[in-house]
Design a protein around this motif. Structure first.
Motif, PDB file in Angstrom:
ATOM      1  N   GLY B 382       0.773  -1.247   0.000  1.00  0.00           N
ATOM      2  CA  GLY B 382       0.000   0.000   0.000  1.00  0.00           C
ATOM      3  C   GLY B 382       0.798   1.288   0.000  1.00  0.00           C
ATOM      4  O   GLY B 382       0.571   2.159  -0.831  1.00  0.00           O
ATOM      5  N   TYR B 383       1.707   1.410   0.907  1.00  0.00           N
ATOM      6  CA  TYR B 383       2.427   2.678   1.098  1.00  0.00           C
ATOM      7  C   TYR B 383       3.835   2.617   0.501  1.00  0.00           C
ATOM      8  O   TYR B 383       4.311   1.576   0.085  1.00  0.00           O
ATOM      9  CB  TYR B 383       2.522   2.994   2.592  1.00  0.00           C
ATOM     10  CG  TYR B 383       1.165   3.086   3.262  1.00  0.00           C
ATOM     11  CD1 TYR B 383       0.452   4.271   3.251  1.00  0.00           C
ATOM     12  CD2 TYR B 383       0.599   1.979   3.881  1.00  0.00           C
ATOM     13  CE1 TYR B 383      -0.803   4.356   3.859  1.00  0.00           C
ATOM     14  CE2 TYR B 383      -0.648   2.062   4.498  1.00  0.00           C
ATOM     15  CZ  TYR B 383      -1.342   3.248   4.487  1.00  0.00           C
ATOM     16  OH  TYR B 383      -2.576   3.335   5.080  1.00  0.00           O
ATOM     17  N   HIS B 384       4.481   3.770   0.483  1.00  0.00           N
ATOM     18  CA  HIS B 384       5.912   3.880   0.195  1.00  0.00           C
ATOM     19  C   HIS B 384       6.321   3.309  -1.163  1.00  0.00           C
ATOM     20  O   HIS B 384       7.381   2.704  -1.297  1.00  0.00           O
ATOM     21  CB  HIS B 384       6.737   3.216   1.307  1.00  0.00           C
ATOM     22  CG  HIS B 384       6.446   3.814   2.650  1.00  0.00           C
ATOM     23  ND1 HIS B 384       5.673   3.182   3.598  1.00  0.00           N
ATOM     24  CD2 HIS B 384       6.760   5.010   3.180  1.00  0.00           C
ATOM     25  CE1 HIS B 384       5.552   3.957   4.656  1.00  0.00           C
ATOM     26  NE2 HIS B 384       6.193   5.085   4.430  1.00  0.00           N
ATOM     27  N   PHE B 385       5.480   3.517  -2.172  1.00  0.00           N
ATOM     28  CA  PHE B 385       5.878   3.119  -3.526  1.00  0.00           C
ATOM     29  C   PHE B 385       6.812   4.197  -4.090  1.00  0.00           C
ATOM     30  O   PHE B 385       6.439   5.365  -4.165  1.00  0.00           O
ATOM     31  CB  PHE B 385       4.651   2.978  -4.439  1.00  0.00           C
ATOM     32  CG  PHE B 385       5.005   2.529  -5.832  1.00  0.00           C
ATOM     33  CD1 PHE B 385       4.937   1.185  -6.178  1.00  0.00           C
ATOM     34  CD2 PHE B 385       5.442   3.437  -6.785  1.00  0.00           C
ATOM     35  CE1 PHE B 385       5.273   0.764  -7.457  1.00  0.00           C
ATOM     36  CE2 PHE B 385       5.786   3.029  -8.066  1.00  0.00           C
ATOM     37  CZ  PHE B 385       5.698   1.681  -8.397  1.00  0.00           C
ATOM     38  N   ASN B 386       8.023   3.805  -4.468  1.00  0.00           N
ATOM     39  CA  ASN B 386       8.950   4.783  -5.055  1.00  0.00           C
ATOM     40  C   ASN B 386       9.564   4.259  -6.345  1.00  0.00           C
ATOM     41  O   ASN B 386      10.686   4.585  -6.698  1.00  0.00           O
ATOM     42  CB  ASN B 386      10.052   5.152  -4.048  1.00  0.00           C
ATOM     43  CG  ASN B 386      10.974   3.986  -3.737  1.00  0.00           C
ATOM     44  OD1 ASN B 386      10.521   2.849  -3.680  1.00  0.00           O
ATOM     45  ND2 ASN B 386      12.252   4.263  -3.541  1.00  0.00           N
ATOM     46  N   GLY B 387       8.812   3.413  -7.035  1.00  0.00           N
ATOM     47  CA  GLY B 387       9.325   2.795  -8.254  1.00  0.00           C
ATOM     48  C   GLY B 387       9.478   3.772  -9.416  1.00  0.00           C
ATOM     49  O   GLY B 387       8.961   4.882  -9.406  1.00  0.00           O
ATOM     50  N   ILE B 388      10.224   3.308 -10.418  1.00  0.00           N
ATOM     51  CA  ILE B 388      10.448   4.089 -11.637  1.00  0.00           C
ATOM     52  C   ILE B 388       9.124   4.218 -12.397  1.00  0.00           C
ATOM     53  O   ILE B 388       8.391   3.241 -12.534  1.00  0.00           O
ATOM     54  CB  ILE B 388      11.526   3.384 -12.497  1.00  0.00           C
ATOM     55  CG1 ILE B 388      12.887   3.499 -11.796  1.00  0.00           C
ATOM     56  CG2 ILE B 388      11.563   3.951 -13.904  1.00  0.00           C
ATOM     57  CD1 ILE B 388      13.942   2.568 -12.365  1.00  0.00           C
TER      58      ILE B 388
END
Lengths: 179, 404
Positions: B382-388
């Motif tokens: 759910g949280y903390h998605f920092n993908g390209i």
């Protein structure tokens, strides 16, 4: 529960500085009444829970008039999140995070309902009404009996099924480290 | 040059009229001239942007519009600062209307000297100004799923960067003193739900600000007027808005918004608790979803990069879906935990292209792909998605999201 022992050396280093007398002398000491007026703070071990009590039977009534419209009559969810069910689903492709399946501490439930619910009129329920609603939600999840009295003594003793379901933050866990 | 145009045009038109060009044409030209030369608006006390500019926050109307989020239109942004009026919103029970003259901050709990302070008293203390990005822990949460966001605002827009002015919390903690065993603070807002988050006391000493200023003026109501925490590099929900109390404690309080919410569920059924730091992230803001390129030729690819762990050291850009990467130029000064603007000139050949950016911060951490994140964390954290973030430039110049 995650520990933050790594942080304590920083605290100790600062302790000397903090023992000094105030440098700027702004503000004043609040009166006990001024602190009380801000409202109750409840710790996960139940510290701060006030007087009052309630059972699931009493809670059902409060719930149906104040909570069911958004959360469903049996806490199954609706416009607002589900509060019951979902136990055993957390490690499946479709986890259902509810009070029963996910919340680690029962006193936290009293705290949140007291502070923030009902959504459109937070702070309107009496302390005993909050205990009753908590009892009802725990009952819906099979965690408390219908006639079990919830109060400042009994609620901290309720063992939530997912009490040990939380781990410390291991990040960085993904992403190359380029030296 | 330009100044002479109307008069020469007038002469021409007069000539035209003399030659029987007609009254209508003459009136038309008079009106055009009027709009060129009409007096503008008078002075005003508080400025507004041009009526031609319509960019706004992405407000989704739900049954509870007091609880939700609206994103910053990153695709329309220049530089690194977010206008206060476009700073993202995330409220849990609406925006309170607070009279600063009546607002108080109480610091109590495990302190030697509890304090109650007015805003005026807080403003007398030595202050600092710092430029920091604030990012919601749930920013890009939709990207975990199979359908990625269609534009930068709706997929990466719960991040905004402002100059914040206020008092270091360490300074006030020195005023109150702390008792042995104190290790956390519980911060509480004055919004209807009395939003509460626990924060390790060590972070308070390190760099937390009690902020009252944003971009040169008092913080906007949506951003916590008259007082909020700024917790550099940590998820937005810890930056408690409308701050009314700090209770120093010997334990975290395990509030609903740090256990049942804002914790990250892993595939094994365990949830990560207190996932505070926002890791390095970047997004191409031009060309990005919803925009359109006007034919082949030269463009400047640009975007934003940031990291909760400090300074951005490198941003690489691909225009071929990740087969090759080139270093983008980074706008100086690069500030810690702030937006860093990157740019790269690009000649588009008019054929389909897949664009993306990849940030590296001063800790050496390299922004991962979506697939790498999912491999470790599954699909339900759910949280903390920092993908390209990938964008596809179609042959007709339109830009859409691309799912790898």
């Amino acid at each position: 529960m995650p520990t933050h022992s790594v942080l304590f050396p920083v605290l100790l280093a600062a302790a000397g500085l903090w023992a000094q007398t105030p440098k700027y002398g702004v503000g004043r000491a609040p009166s006990p009444e001024e602190i009380r007026a801000l409202g109750i703070i409840v710790a996960p071990d139940g510290t701060g829970l006030p007087e009052g009590s309630g059972t699931a039977i009493e809670g059902r009534e409060v719930f149906s008039s104040r909570c069911a419209k958004c959360h469903g009559a049996k806490g199954e969810g609706g416009d607002a999140p589900a509060l019951a069910g979902g136990q055993g689903t957390l490690n499946t492709p479709k986890p259902r995070k509810t009070v029963g399946s996910f919340w680690p501490y029962a006193p936290t439930l009293w705290d949140y309902i007291h502070r923030a619910m009902p959504f459109h009129e937070p702070g309107q329920l009496s302390h005993s009404q909050v205990y009753a609603v908590v009892a009802y939600i725990l009952h819906l999840n099979g965690i408390a009996g219908e006639k079990q009295v919830m109060n400042a003594k009994t609620l901290p003793k309720v063992r939530m099924p997912n009490r040990n379901g939380f781990v410390a933050d291991p990040r960085p866990d993904v992403g190359r480290i380029q030296k | 040059m330009k100044k002479n145009q109307p008069s020469s045009r007038r002469r021409l038109l007069q000539l035209g009229a003399a030659l029987g060009g007609g009254l209508a044409a003459r009136q038309e030209s008079a009106r055009a001239e009027e709009s060129d030369r009409r007096l503008g608006k008078p002075l005003s006390a508080y400025g507004e942007r041009s009526p031609f500019e319509k960019s706004g926050r992405s407000v989704r109307l739900t049954k509870t519009p007091e609880a939700g989020s609206s994103g910053t239109p990153l695709g329309d942004s220049y530089g690194i600062l977010t206008p206060s009026a476009l700073h993202y919103e995330r409220h849990h029970s609406g925006v309170p209307n607070i009279d600063p003259a009546r607002h108080r901050l109480v610091i109590h709990g495990m302190v030697e000297r509890p304090l109650i302070l007015t805003i005026e008293e807080i403003k007398r203390l030595p202050s600092v100004s710092r430029i920091y990005v604030v990012e919601c822990g749930g920013n890009s949460g939709g990207e975990w799923g199979p359908k990625t966001g269609s534009d930068a605002q709706r997929s990466y827009g719960l991040a905004s960067c402002s100059e914040w002015t206020g008092v270091p919390l360490s300074l006030l903690m020195a005023e109150t003193g702390v008792r042995p065993g104190a290790s956390w603070i519980l911060a509480e807002g004055a919004d209807a739900c009395r939003m509460q988050r626990s924060i390790p006391l060590a972070k308070a000493i390190e760099d937390i600000l009690l902020a009252y200023g944003q971009n040169g003026e008092p913080i906007r109501p949506e951003q916590g007027y008259p007082l909020r925490l700024i917790v550099p590099g940590w998820e937005g929900a810890t930056h408690v808005k409308w701050l009314q109390r700090l209770k120093v404690t010997g334990q975290p309080h395990m509030t609903r918004d740090e256990t049942a919410r804002y914790s990250d569920l892993m595939p094994d059924g365990k949830a990560r608790l207190f996932t505070f730091v926002m890791e390095a992230k970047s997004v191409v803001t031009f060309p990005s979803g919803g925009q359109k390129l006007n034919g082949a030729g030269l463009y400047e690819i640009t975007g934003l990069a940031w990291s909760g762990r400090g300074r951005i050291e490198r941003v690489e850009v691909t225009t071929d879906g990740g087969r090759s990467w080139r270093n983008a130029q980074l706008q100086e000064p690069r500030l810690r935990i702030a937006f860093t603007r990157f740019r790269l000139p690009w000649t588009w050949d008019g054929r389909q292209a897949v664009l993306a950016s990849r940030a590296t911060d001063e800790s050496g951490y390299v922004q991962p792909s979506k697939q790498a994140l999912i491999e470790v964390r599954g699909l339900n954290s759910g949280y903390h998605f920092n993908g390209i973030k990938l964008w596809k430039v179609q042959a007709d110049g339109s830009v859409t999201n691309a799912d790898a």
